[in-house]
Design an enzyme around this catalytic site. Structure first.
Site, short mmCIF file in Angstrom:
data_model
loop_
_atom_site.label_atom_id
_atom_site.label_comp_id
_atom_site.label_asym_id
_atom_site.label_seq_id
_atom_site.Cartn_x
_atom_site.Cartn_y
_atom_site.Cartn_z
N LYS A 124 -4.76 5.38 4.06
CA LYS A 124 -3.96 6.17 5.01
C LYS A 124 -4.75 6.50 6.27
O LYS A 124 -4.18 6.55 7.36
CB LYS A 124 -3.48 7.47 4.35
CG LYS A 124 -2.33 7.28 3.40
CD LYS A 124 -1.69 8.62 3.07
CE LYS A 124 -0.51 8.44 2.10
NZ LYS A 124 0.03 9.74 1.68
N LYS A 204 5.21 -4.27 -1.45
CA LYS A 204 5.98 -3.27 -2.15
C LYS A 204 7.05 -2.67 -1.23
O LYS A 204 6.79 -2.42 -0.05
CB LYS A 204 5.02 -2.17 -2.61
CG LYS A 204 5.61 -1.14 -3.54
CD LYS A 204 4.54 -0.15 -3.98
CE LYS A 204 5.18 1.17 -4.37
NZ LYS A 204 4.20 2.24 -4.55
N LYS A 207 9.55 2.45 3.01
CA LYS A 207 10.26 2.85 4.23
C LYS A 207 9.40 2.60 5.45
O LYS A 207 9.90 2.26 6.51
CB LYS A 207 10.59 4.34 4.14
CG LYS A 207 12.08 4.62 4.16
CD LYS A 207 12.37 6.05 4.53
CE LYS A 207 13.17 6.10 5.80
NZ LYS A 207 13.44 7.48 6.24
#
Ligand code: TRP
Length: 345
Positions: A124, A204, A207
């Site tokens: 991240k 995967k 969104k």
């Protein structure tokens, strides 16, 4: 290998399930088949506490004008999927401030080195221009979420196992320094394999990849039809192994159709007779069979968002009761808080 912990030896600690879900604004079928279905099943058997984790959401850039609506939409989505507030507690993390209080205490029991090894943080952090200390500390808040309720079972995906291992370490350190209080945390892994992006079936479903990479649980039928119809398959000669796109369509079929239809189409695939148009029609119809009733309930809830807010308020009140009681004991064990001056009061 997953290390399963020993169950708590304290008989007063009931088996409790806790899980947190980010307020992404919209559930997709990967979330649904991977996590939410599990939430719904578990509420029949365990005392379940489910939280929409807005304090986790603000560890990266967010829009304060949009966040409340996203939280509310996630609550309505979960209720539409079958989460039953008479069986499980559903609440918003920031409505129970004890989460952040316990996170601070846990900060002081977490090694800096352990946090630097968290792979999700490293992933991240790469995507952020501004990497906050909150993002670094994310797994500690997650440990606090679970342990605040002394929950021992946590339904999560594979990608969260490292965070659960950290929660176990924190709990062990607390218990050995201040006295046995927290149970051993164990994952409940979803049986559903990962649903992939229809447009890029090696990744995967997510969104954040963009519109065409996920199928929303509440998405209009025409748009779902389009995404299934244009899903990547293959053109070349078929090998014994399905290509990722075809395997993904079969996976969605398995998750949403009855097994007879699935077996029939798989047989056709193996004997080389299957036309992908037919597979896609079957996937679309079966998937809509699952989604239509959920979408209908969701539309009803949309007309009664006041009712959804009431569910969250009642959920927060129940969660807070458990949280406050446990926090009192935790403060006492570590010697902080007003009550530590007046033991017994
Ligand atoms: N980190 C989890 C995720 O991204 C969300 C989460 C926050 C969570 N707190 C939790 C999951 C506690 C399980 C238990 O999916």
């Amino acid at each position: 290998m997953i290390a399963f912990g020993r169950p708590s030896t304290d008989p007063s600690v009931k088996e409790r399930v806790f899980s947190g879900i980010q307020p992404t604004g919209e559930l997709h079928i990967g979330n649904y088949f991977g996590a939410v279905i599990n939430y719904i099943r578990l509420q029949e058997e365990y005392e379940c506490i489910y939280s929409i984790v807005d304090y986790h959401a603000i560890t990266v850039d967010h829009d304060p004008k949009l966040l409340p609506a996203k939280v509310l939409a996630m609550a309505a989505d979960l209720l539409a999927c079958g989460l039953d507030p008479d069986k499980a507690i559903l609440f918003v993390q920031s409505h129970v401030p004890e989460h952040t209080e316990l996170a601070w205490i846990f900060n002081c029991l977490t090694s800096f080195g352990d946090l630097t090894r968290m792979t999700q943080f490293k992933e991240k952090a790469k995507q952020q221009e501004f990497v906050s200390a909150g993002l670094f500390d994310y797994p500690v808040l997650q440990a606090a979420d679970i342990l605040l309720y002394r929950a021992s079972k946590v339904p999560v995906g594979e990608d969260q196992l490292q965070h659960l291992e950290l929660a176990r370490r924190i709990a062990r350190r607390f218990n050995s320094r201040f006295g046995e209080f927290f149970p051993e945390v164990e994952p409940i892994l979803s049986e559903a394999p990962r649903v992939m992006s229809p447009a890029e079936p090696t990744m995967k479903m997510s969104k954040s990849l963009g519109e065409k990479h996920y199928i929303g649980v509440m998405e209009p039928e025409a748009s779902i039809y389009e995404k299934v119809k244009t899903a990547v398959t293959d053109v070349g000669p078929r090998g014994p192994e399905m290509s990722p796109g075809v395997a993904n369509l079969f996976l969605i079929l398995k998750l949403s159709a009855d097994s007879r239809l699935y077996d029939e189409l798989e047989e056709e695939y193996r004997t080389g007779k299957l036309k992908y148009v037919r597979l896609k029609e079957a996937v679309f119809e079966s998937l809509m069979g699952v989604l239509r009733p959920i979408q209908a309930r969701r539309r009803e809830l949309e007309r009664d968002l006041g009712g959804v807010k009431q569910v969250l308020e009642a959920g927060a009140a129940r969660a807070r009761e458990i949280a406050q009681e446990n926090m009192r004991e935790i403060r006492r064990l570590i010697g902080v808080g007003l009550e530590s001056f007046n033991p017994g009061r």
